[in-house]
Scaffold this motif. Structure first.
Motif, mmCIF file in Angstrom:
data_model
loop_
_atom_site.group_PDB
_atom_site.id
_atom_site.type_symbol
_atom_site.label_atom_id
_atom_site.label_comp_id
_atom_site.label_asym_id
_atom_site.label_seq_id
_atom_site.Cartn_x
_atom_site.Cartn_y
_atom_site.Cartn_z
ATOM 1 N N LEU A 125 48.945 18.843 97.600
ATOM 2 C CA LEU A 125 50.115 18.249 96.933
ATOM 3 C C LEU A 125 49.742 17.030 96.088
ATOM 4 O O LEU A 125 50.464 16.665 95.167
ATOM 5 N N GLU A 126 48.623 16.402 96.413
ATOM 6 C CA GLU A 126 48.189 15.242 95.609
ATOM 7 C C GLU A 126 47.892 15.635 94.178
ATOM 8 O O GLU A 126 47.991 14.833 93.259
ATOM 9 N N VAL A 127 47.523 16.877 93.962
ATOM 10 C CA VAL A 127 47.078 17.268 92.618
ATOM 11 C C VAL A 127 47.930 18.351 91.955
ATOM 12 O O VAL A 127 48.037 18.403 90.731
ATOM 13 N N ILE A 128 48.549 19.216 92.738
ATOM 14 C CA ILE A 128 49.316 20.322 92.138
ATOM 15 C C ILE A 128 50.668 19.800 91.639
ATOM 16 O O ILE A 128 51.352 19.054 92.332
ATOM 17 N N GLN A 129 51.016 20.184 90.414
ATOM 18 C CA GLN A 129 52.250 19.708 89.788
ATOM 19 C C GLN A 129 53.242 20.858 89.629
ATOM 20 O O GLN A 129 52.842 22.029 89.605
ATOM 21 N N ASP A 130 54.514 20.510 89.440
ATOM 22 C CA ASP A 130 55.511 21.536 89.112
ATOM 23 C C ASP A 130 55.034 22.307 87.884
ATOM 24 O O ASP A 130 54.493 21.714 86.941
ATOM 25 N N GLY A 131 55.245 23.612 87.890
ATOM 26 C CA GLY A 131 54.887 24.421 86.714
ATOM 27 C C GLY A 131 53.489 25.015 86.797
ATOM 28 O O GLY A 131 53.145 25.911 86.031
ATOM 29 N N ASP A 132 52.665 24.530 87.722
ATOM 30 C CA ASP A 132 51.291 25.055 87.831
ATOM 31 C C ASP A 132 51.284 26.456 88.449
ATOM 32 O O ASP A 132 52.298 26.924 88.957
ATOM 33 N N PRO A 141 43.495 30.991 103.392
ATOM 34 C CA PRO A 141 44.510 30.023 102.985
ATOM 35 C C PRO A 141 45.886 30.642 102.694
ATOM 36 O O PRO A 141 46.751 29.998 102.097
ATOM 37 N N MET A 142 46.107 31.883 103.134
ATOM 38 C CA MET A 142 47.332 32.600 102.758
ATOM 39 C C MET A 142 48.630 31.854 103.113
ATOM 40 O O MET A 142 49.571 31.853 102.323
ATOM 41 N N PRO A 143 48.716 31.192 104.279
ATOM 42 C CA PRO A 143 49.980 30.524 104.603
ATOM 43 C C PRO A 143 50.293 29.324 103.704
ATOM 44 O O PRO A 143 51.410 28.804 103.737
ATOM 45 N N LEU A 144 49.330 28.899 102.885
ATOM 46 C CA LEU A 144 49.550 27.697 102.064
ATOM 47 C C LEU A 144 50.647 27.862 101.010
ATOM 48 O O LEU A 144 51.307 26.893 100.654
ATOM 49 N N ALA A 145 50.856 29.082 100.518
ATOM 50 C CA ALA A 145 51.797 29.268 99.406
ATOM 51 C C ALA A 145 53.178 28.737 99.777
ATOM 52 O O ALA A 145 53.779 27.954 99.032
ATOM 53 N N ARG A 146 53.668 29.156 100.958
ATOM 54 C CA ARG A 146 55.016 28.703 101.352
ATOM 55 C C ARG A 146 55.052 27.186 101.468
ATOM 56 O O ARG A 146 55.984 26.530 100.993
ATOM 57 N N MET A 147 54.006 26.623 102.063
ATOM 58 C CA MET A 147 53.977 25.170 102.283
ATOM 59 C C MET A 147 53.996 24.423 100.945
ATOM 60 O O MET A 147 54.687 23.425 100.783
ATOM 61 N N ILE A 148 53.245 24.927 99.982
ATOM 62 C CA ILE A 148 53.214 24.267 98.661
ATOM 63 C C ILE A 148 54.579 24.422 97.990
ATOM 64 O O ILE A 148 55.126 23.477 97.427
ATOM 65 N N LYS A 149 55.141 25.626 98.098
ATOM 66 C CA LYS A 149 56.418 25.876 97.415
ATOM 67 C C LYS A 149 57.572 25.047 97.992
ATOM 68 O O LYS A 149 58.575 24.838 97.322
ATOM 69 N N GLU A 150 57.415 24.570 99.228
ATOM 70 C CA GLU A 150 58.458 23.703 99.790
ATOM 71 C C GLU A 150 58.524 22.373 99.032
ATOM 72 O O GLU A 150 59.509 21.660 99.089
ATOM 73 N N HIS A 151 57.432 22.035 98.326
ATOM 74 C CA HIS A 151 57.369 20.732 97.647
ATOM 75 C C HIS A 151 57.227 20.826 96.139
ATOM 76 O O HIS A 151 57.476 19.868 95.428
ATOM 77 N N ARG A 152 56.735 21.949 95.646
ATOM 78 C CA ARG A 152 56.465 22.065 94.203
ATOM 79 C C ARG A 152 57.010 23.380 93.671
ATOM 80 O O ARG A 152 56.968 24.395 94.364
ATOM 81 N N LYS A 153 57.475 23.316 92.397
ATOM 82 C CA LYS A 153 57.937 24.560 91.752
ATOM 83 C C LYS A 153 56.739 25.209 91.068
ATOM 84 O O LYS A 153 56.410 24.899 89.925
#
Ligand code: UDP
Length: 485
Positions: A125-132, A141-153
């Motif tokens: 989350l420190e580096v991934i931005q909305d729209g990426d 790392p498959m479960p990461l998608a949901r976790m990232i999507k909870e915070h970033r579009k």
């Protein structure tokens, strides 16, 4: 989470300078700018579980280099952990997708699987931005998608490098466990159509892996350079004057007492004077190393019973040697199963007749320097008379692609990924069942005795790789997909 920086490498014009690659590069340069335009302002994040070893780590740096040269913003991160429970569950998942092991998973298995990913989330989350766009490789790392999507579009793509061309209780069990994560992904990428699950078929693209023809693993090596690398790595003993210094870490060899020693002590392995059959892979049961060793022994024993001992074929088989190469465990700390598989191979090697032991080398390739490791693999693949990939299961099998690119004749199993690359009797040889020892032995014997035919296969194999499996066609497919998710 650790961000991986990649080194400078060949430029687009370097690839264009090769006549066999020029056509592919030119059509790439014509087709790709429209996709790049659509991706402007967005960063692509590749996320996997290791920066060294295996097919993913092999491909990502070259892909990134070319995409960046085209103006795409792309970065690479690997998830980090030292939790044994995570390695255990993800290795089980990996094997089960190949149909091997047990397919019974419980919610308790989800705990280490998800908690390690959650610990890596903050770094993402420190580096991934909305729209990426986030591309997650393989199950780790498959479960990461949901976790990232909870915070970033963001859009998320799951790239699965493994698969099985049939379903059984084990594969059904593991996919049942992983299904929970499917809805977190906008799109999926598999290597072959046989691996695609019906429930996601409408959201899946097929992109086979590919090699970088100019990487250290694949670049042309003049004969003297090839020999020099083998000397520097300790594979050939030489007292001749040297242009280059020895590598800091040498290739080691398993000794009859099970210890690790120098390749040419106490006896010279005579690599340059012998027809050498080679398989290089991770120490993984699914790579079929043990079966290959058994078949080699079988071939030698059958040959020893021949009476036409003046025949060249007889002598060639008698002289042949087998190299089984894989990572030196000194440099691999996160693969407990790999260490176990190597142990099993050593135990089998120790049961062999001392004379056969001299003909078989379990070689441990140093990993401290990725360039040196790649050059050693390159030189060994070039130097071998046959490269074998005897996988019980194989998602694709870059090791076969690499040998084919080098015009080294290949002998592969009927695993789906390998069959996709090799046409029997045209671009190599297929021995359908990697556990059928007499047939595997016969396939090797045939190849050792039909050198002219092999020259043809090697030549055709390189053409096949140029047409289908170089990185440009692969990157074009990726950019088309990423610009549309
Ligand atoms: N490899 C390597 N050193 C080793 C063993 C393997 O560089 O000691 C490389 C090999 O050359 C290939 C990759 O690791 O590029 C393995 O990819 P493949 O698709 O064959 O199998 P995977 O490891 O992904 O199952």
């Amino acid at each position: 989470m650790r961000k991986i920086e990649i080194k400078e490498g060949p430029k687009l014009e370097d690839y264009q300078a090769y006549s066999s690659l020029r056509g592919t590069v030119d059509s790439f340069l014509e087709n790709v700018p429209k996709y790049v335009d659509r991706l402007r302002g967005r960063t692509i994040w590749m996320i996997n579980s290791t920066a060294t070893g295996g097919g993913v780590a092999e491909m990502v740096p070259s892909q990134m280099r070319i995409m960046r040269a085209m103006g795409v913003s792309i970065e690479w991160m690997v998830i980090e952990t030292d939790e044994v429970a995570f390695f255990n569950i993800t290795k089980r998942i990996h094997n089960a997708i190949h149909g091997s092991g047990d397919g019974h998973y419980t919610e308790a298995d989800r705990e280490p699987y998800e908690s390690v990913n959650r610990k890596n989330l903050e770094g993402a989350l420190e580096v991934i931005q909305d729209g990426d766009v986030v591309v997650i490789h393989d199950p780790q790392p498959m479960p990461l998608a949901r976790m990232i999507k909870e915070h970033r579009k963001v859009s998320c793509v799951w790239r699965c490098h493994i698969g099985l061309d049939e379903s059984n209780e084990t594969t059904r069990g593991v996919w049942g466990f992983l299904k929970l994560y499917f809805d977190d992904y906008d799109h999926f990428v598999f290597s072959l159509k046989e691996y695609v699950l019906p429930e996601i078929a409408g959201r899946t693209s097929l992109i086979p892996p590919a090699i970088d023809p100019l990487s250290h693993k694949n670049r042309t090596l003049q004969m003297h350079k090839c020999l020099s690398i083998l000397v520097q790595a300790g594979l050939i003993d030489s007292r001749e004057p040297r242009l280059y210094n020895a590598y800091k870490h040498q290739v080691r060899r398993v000794m009859p007492d099970g210890s690790f020693g120098q390749v040419n002590r106490p006896d010279d392995f005579q690599l340059i004077y012998r027809p050498v059959i080679t398989e290089i892979s991770r120490w993984d049961r699914l790579k079929g190393f043990k079966e290959l060793m058994e078949a080699f022994v079988y071939m030698k024993e059958t040959n020893a019973r021949r009476t036409d001992t003046d025949a060249l074929d007889y002598k060639r088989i008698r002289m042949s040697r087998l190299v089984l190469g894989g990572p030196d465990p000194l440099f691999v700390t996160d693969d407990p199963e790999g260490a176990q598989v190597l142990k099993e191979l050593i135990a089998y090697y120790q049961t062999l007749d001392p004379e056969i032991q001299q003909d078989v080398a379990l070689m441990l390739l140093p990993l401290d320097n990725p360039k040196e490791n790649a050059l050693i693999v390159n030189a060994l693949q070039r130097y071998s008379v046959i490269v074998v990939q005897n996988s019980i299961q194989e998602g694709f099998g870059l090791t076969a692609t690499e040998a084919m690119w080098k015009q080294t004749p290949v002998l592969v199993s009927g695993a789906a990924g390998l069959k996709f690359q090799v046409a029997h009797g045209e671009t190599g040889s297929i021995n359908e069942d990697p556990t059928d020892i007499p047939r595997l032995a016969a396939a090797m014997e045939y190849m050792l005795s039909h050198q002219k035919e092999l020259d043809k296969w090697g030549f055709n194999a390189q053409t096949r790789v140029v047409e289908r499996f170089t990185l440009f066609s692969q990157i074009e497919s990726w950019l088309e997909l990423l610009s549309s998710v």
